[in-house]
Design an enzyme around this catalytic site. Sequence first.
Site, PDB file in Angstrom:
ATOM      1  N   ARG A 143       0.824  -1.233   0.000  1.00 63.18           N
ATOM      2  CA  ARG A 143       0.000   0.000   0.000  1.00 63.18           C
ATOM      3  C   ARG A 143       0.850   1.272   0.000  1.00 63.18           C
ATOM      4  NH1 ARG A 143      -3.385  -2.940   3.626  1.00 63.18           N
ATOM      5  NH2 ARG A 143      -5.126  -3.789   2.456  1.00 63.18           N
ATOM      6  N   LYS A 165       3.010  11.507 -11.371  1.00 60.31           N
ATOM      7  CA  LYS A 165       2.165  10.627 -12.179  1.00 60.31           C
ATOM      8  C   LYS A 165       2.930   9.333 -12.420  1.00 60.31           C
ATOM      9  CE  LYS A 165      -0.831  13.642 -14.895  1.00 60.31           C
ATOM     10  NZ  LYS A 165      -1.166  14.084 -16.263  1.00 60.31           N
ATOM     11  N   GLU A 207       9.501  17.526 -25.155  1.00 62.30           N
ATOM     12  CA  GLU A 207       8.837  17.986 -23.921  1.00 62.30           C
ATOM     13  C   GLU A 207       9.421  19.340 -23.482  1.00 62.30           C
ATOM     14  OE1 GLU A 207       6.174  16.546 -22.764  1.00 62.30           O
ATOM     15  OE2 GLU A 207       6.325  14.355 -22.880  1.00 62.30           O
ATOM     16  N   LYS A 249       7.187  22.968 -14.240  1.00 57.26           N
ATOM     17  CA  LYS A 249       6.366  21.823 -13.824  1.00 57.26           C
ATOM     18  C   LYS A 249       6.075  21.882 -12.324  1.00 57.26           C
ATOM     19  CE  LYS A 249       5.176  17.103 -14.471  1.00 57.26           C
ATOM     20  NZ  LYS A 249       5.313  15.877 -15.225  1.00 57.26           N
ATOM     21  N   GLU A 259      -4.545  17.208 -11.283  1.00 53.78           N
ATOM     22  CA  GLU A 259      -5.087  17.582 -12.594  1.00 53.78           C
ATOM     23  C   GLU A 259      -6.595  17.818 -12.569  1.00 53.78           C
ATOM     24  OE1 GLU A 259      -2.996  15.754 -15.919  1.00 53.78           O
ATOM     25  OE2 GLU A 259      -4.859  15.832 -17.056  1.00 53.78           O
ATOM     26  N   ARG A 263      -3.183  21.621 -14.351  1.00 57.09           N
ATOM     27  CA  ARG A 263      -2.154  20.642 -14.751  1.00 57.09           C
ATOM     28  C   ARG A 263      -2.392  20.106 -16.165  1.00 57.09           C
ATOM     29  NH1 ARG A 263       0.842  15.945 -11.193  1.00 57.09           N
ATOM     30  NH2 ARG A 263       2.076  15.140 -12.928  1.00 57.09           N
ATOM     31  N   ASN A 267      -0.417  18.644 -20.974  1.00 57.74           N
ATOM     32  CA  ASN A 267      -0.754  17.631 -21.989  1.00 57.74           C
ATOM     33  C   ASN A 267      -0.823  18.214 -23.398  1.00 57.74           C
ATOM     34  OD1 ASN A 267      -1.012  15.660 -19.973  1.00 57.74           O
ATOM     35  ND2 ASN A 267      -3.113  16.309 -19.544  1.00 57.74           N
ATOM     36  N   HIS A 270      -0.469  15.980 -26.441  1.00 63.06           N
ATOM     37  CA  HIS A 270      -0.505  14.587 -25.979  1.00 63.06           C
ATOM     38  C   HIS A 270      -1.758  13.838 -26.433  1.00 63.06           C
ATOM     39  CE1 HIS A 270       2.947  15.797 -23.722  1.00 63.06           C
ATOM     40  NE2 HIS A 270       3.027  14.684 -23.038  1.00 63.06           N
ATOM     41  N   HIS A 274      -0.564  10.565 -27.823  1.00 66.52           N
ATOM     42  CA  HIS A 274      -0.865   9.297 -27.155  1.00 66.52           C
ATOM     43  C   HIS A 274      -1.628   8.361 -28.088  1.00 66.52           C
ATOM     44  CE1 HIS A 274      -0.479  10.700 -22.653  1.00 66.52           C
ATOM     45  NE2 HIS A 274       0.682  10.466 -23.230  1.00 66.52           N
ATOM     46  N   HIS A 287       8.055   8.236 -27.295  1.00 62.88           N
ATOM     47  CA  HIS A 287       7.019   9.112 -26.747  1.00 62.88           C
ATOM     48  C   HIS A 287       7.208  10.561 -27.238  1.00 62.88           C
ATOM     49  CE1 HIS A 287       4.163  10.788 -23.908  1.00 62.88           C
ATOM     50  NE2 HIS A 287       5.098  11.600 -23.458  1.00 62.88           N
TER      51      HIS A 287
HETATM   52  P1  NAD Z   1      12.598   5.350 -21.786  1.00 60.35           P
HETATM   53  O1  NAD Z   1      12.415   5.283 -20.344  1.00 60.35           O
HETATM   54  O2  NAD Z   1      12.107   4.207 -22.609  1.00 60.35           O
HETATM   55  O3  NAD Z   1      14.143   5.544 -22.080  1.00 60.35           O
HETATM   56  C1  NAD Z   1      14.572   5.635 -23.391  1.00 60.35           C
HETATM   57  C2  NAD Z   1      15.621   4.589 -23.773  1.00 60.35           C
HETATM   58  O4  NAD Z   1      16.887   5.088 -23.409  1.00 60.35           O
HETATM   59  C3  NAD Z   1      15.494   3.234 -23.100  1.00 60.35           C
HETATM   60  O5  NAD Z   1      15.863   2.246 -24.032  1.00 60.35           O
HETATM   61  C4  NAD Z   1      16.533   3.281 -21.989  1.00 60.35           C
HETATM   62  O6  NAD Z   1      17.045   2.006 -21.686  1.00 60.35           O
HETATM   63  C5  NAD Z   1      17.591   4.158 -22.589  1.00 60.35           C
HETATM   64  N1  NAD Z   1      18.317   4.985 -21.633  1.00 60.35           N
HETATM   65  C6  NAD Z   1      17.783   5.700 -20.618  1.00 60.35           C
HETATM   66  N2  NAD Z   1      18.719   6.444 -20.044  1.00 60.35           N
HETATM   67  C7  NAD Z   1      19.882   6.186 -20.680  1.00 60.35           C
HETATM   68  C8  NAD Z   1      21.192   6.683 -20.543  1.00 60.35           C
HETATM   69  N3  NAD Z   1      21.505   7.640 -19.682  1.00 60.35           N
HETATM   70  N4  NAD Z   1      22.142   6.170 -21.346  1.00 60.35           N
HETATM   71  C9  NAD Z   1      21.826   5.227 -22.287  1.00 60.35           C
HETATM   72  N5  NAD Z   1      20.587   4.753 -22.491  1.00 60.35           N
HETATM   73  C10 NAD Z   1      19.626   5.251 -21.690  1.00 60.35           C
HETATM   74  O7  NAD Z   1      11.914   6.649 -22.419  1.00 60.35           O
HETATM   75  P2  NAD Z   1      11.683   8.135 -21.902  1.00 60.35           P
HETATM   76  O8  NAD Z   1      11.590   8.945 -23.121  1.00 60.35           O
HETATM   77  O9  NAD Z   1      12.650   8.510 -20.858  1.00 60.35           O
HETATM   78  O10 NAD Z   1      10.270   8.066 -21.197  1.00 60.35           O
HETATM   79  C11 NAD Z   1       9.087   7.875 -21.942  1.00 60.35           C
HETATM   80  C12 NAD Z   1       7.986   7.494 -20.992  1.00 60.35           C
HETATM   81  O11 NAD Z   1       7.761   8.546 -20.055  1.00 60.35           O
HETATM   82  C13 NAD Z   1       6.659   7.238 -21.669  1.00 60.35           C
HETATM   83  O12 NAD Z   1       6.125   6.035 -21.196  1.00 60.35           O
HETATM   84  C14 NAD Z   1       5.797   8.393 -21.234  1.00 60.35           C
HETATM   85  O13 NAD Z   1       4.445   8.060 -21.190  1.00 60.35           O
HETATM   86  C15 NAD Z   1       6.369   8.683 -19.878  1.00 60.35           C
HETATM   87  N6  NAD Z   1       6.095  10.038 -19.399  1.00 60.35           N
HETATM   88  C16 NAD Z   1       5.594  10.151 -18.145  1.00 60.35           C
HETATM   89  C17 NAD Z   1       5.352  11.405 -17.618  1.00 60.35           C
HETATM   90  C18 NAD Z   1       4.852  11.545 -16.195  1.00 60.35           C
HETATM   91  O14 NAD Z   1       4.495  12.650 -15.798  1.00 60.35           O
HETATM   92  N7  NAD Z   1       4.849  10.486 -15.426  1.00 60.35           N
HETATM   93  C19 NAD Z   1       5.616  12.549 -18.374  1.00 60.35           C
HETATM   94  C20 NAD Z   1       6.143  12.386 -19.653  1.00 60.35           C
HETATM   95  C21 NAD Z   1       6.383  11.120 -20.158  1.00 60.35           C
HETATM   96  N1  GLY Z   2       3.334  14.984 -18.223  1.00 57.76           N
HETATM   97  C1  GLY Z   2       2.029  15.398 -17.800  1.00 57.76           C
HETATM   98  C2  GLY Z   2       1.910  15.607 -16.338  1.00 57.76           C
HETATM   99  O1  GLY Z   2       2.806  15.329 -15.576  1.00 57.76           O
HETATM  100  O2  GLY Z   2       0.891  16.032 -15.887  1.00 57.76           O
END
Ligand code: NAD
Ligand code: GLY
Length: 391
Positions: A143, A165, A207, A249, A259, A263, A267, A270, A274, A287
């Site tokens: 939890r 998030k 972003e 942010k 949100e 917030r 998006n 997005h 998405h 992404h």
């Molecule tokens: P990711 O986590 O898939 O990383 C990208 C790739 O780079 C992966 O293959 C990883 O292994 C590699 N990698 C990461 N760091 C590295 C480094 N320093 N050196 C070498 N390789 C490295 O992708 P991302 O773009 O970081 O994240 C995308 C995700 O984030 C999506 O799922 C998206 O929905 C999510 N997201 C979430 C929020 C939120 O608020 N929670 C906001 C924006 C995006």
């Molecule tokens: N990336 C969208 C949010 O964090 O709200």
Amino acid sequence: MLRSIRLAQALTVAAEDAYTVAMRVVKVPLGQRSYSIFIGSRLLPRLGGECARLKLGRRCAVIADARVAPLYADAALASLEAAGFAPVLLTVPAGETAKRLANVQRCYDQLAAHRLERKSFIVALGGGVVGDLAGFVAATFLRGVAFVQVPTTLLAQVDSSVGGKVGVNLDAGKNLVGAFYQPRLVLADLDILGTLPERELRAGLAEVIKYGVIADAALFRRLEREVPKLLARDPATLAAVIARCCRIKAVVVGRDETESGLRAILNFGHTIGHGLEAISRYGSYLHGEAISIGMVAAAALSARVAGLPAGDVARISALLDRAGLPTSVRLAAPQRKRLLAAMQHDKKVSGGEVKFVLAKRIGEVVAGQAVPEAFILESIPVQSPTFEPKS
Ligand code: NAD
Ligand code: GLY
């Protein structure tokens, strides 16, 4: 209701530099759940010490993906051990397709096998995929156990590691299972970006550019000048830009954590982005690439519905293009239908209507905008050649 949101005043505070000359600190103001984002060089070796300052429990798990673990897990584990913690490493597959419930289940099983307790904590060492997945595990295991974000991609450092998030995808759509669950600390080590593949760096810039469009015309102008420096990973430029994005942010999340209104501006781009990720089964576009196409479409819609000047539409598209990001997509008629259907699963749908964030001008957006379906289809840019990933 057309709601116009100006953040400029809140963002004039220039209080990011606080800790040392080399490191910037941005606070996320959430009362008792407030936390700091550290941005700087040589921060990973400080992971253990910072966790000790937070008085986190002795036992902990570092969750990393199969690409990041060989690069940085040893340093993370060594730092934690040196500070008196007893860490274990959990490795998950790399890439967007790893962000699913089956991997959450695997993490739960391993955490239980290693006997993590309520006072234990989880370190998410990776990009947004690991941050979202490990954060969701932390939010739900026993939890809820504490977690710390160590974002290793540009995208994760400016966006996904901040704001709480967490969650995973379903086949039906992105991030459809999740929670709001804040980390205790975000440690953004700029040195770690040195190994990031160039395509991932560019995806993160999508972003970054988004922040300029939604809240900060000066940041957007800076990006227009300095995108080559960012692509060259100039440390000073990266540090300043990452801190600015985190600051934006933090202000937004501090005012609207879950949100209910403001917030939603985060998006921008997005809704269509998405949808594109979902119809390509999370395999074709990163992404940030999907969001880039989504932002160009949202800019076109904004010109039509919210009065965004044509010159601003052109600047948004040109900046994304200069960052090496795709700005158009070729979709056959059945794919367009699937895209519209996928957008219906978006969390921003309300009363069956897909809602958009639209720009009035660069630096100012309005959220919650319903748009006729015909406009959406016409906004998806199809003229340019299909995007080919460059690396
Ligand atoms: P990711 O986590 O898939 O990383 C990208 C790739 O780079 C992966 O293959 C990883 O292994 C590699 N990698 C990461 N760091 C590295 C480094 N320093 N050196 C070498 N390789 C490295 O992708 P991302 O773009 O970081 O994240 C995308 C995700 O984030 C999506 O799922 C998206 O929905 C999510 N997201 C979430 C929020 C939120 O608020 N929670 C906001 C924006 C995006
Ligand atoms: N990336 C969208 C949010 O964090 O709200």
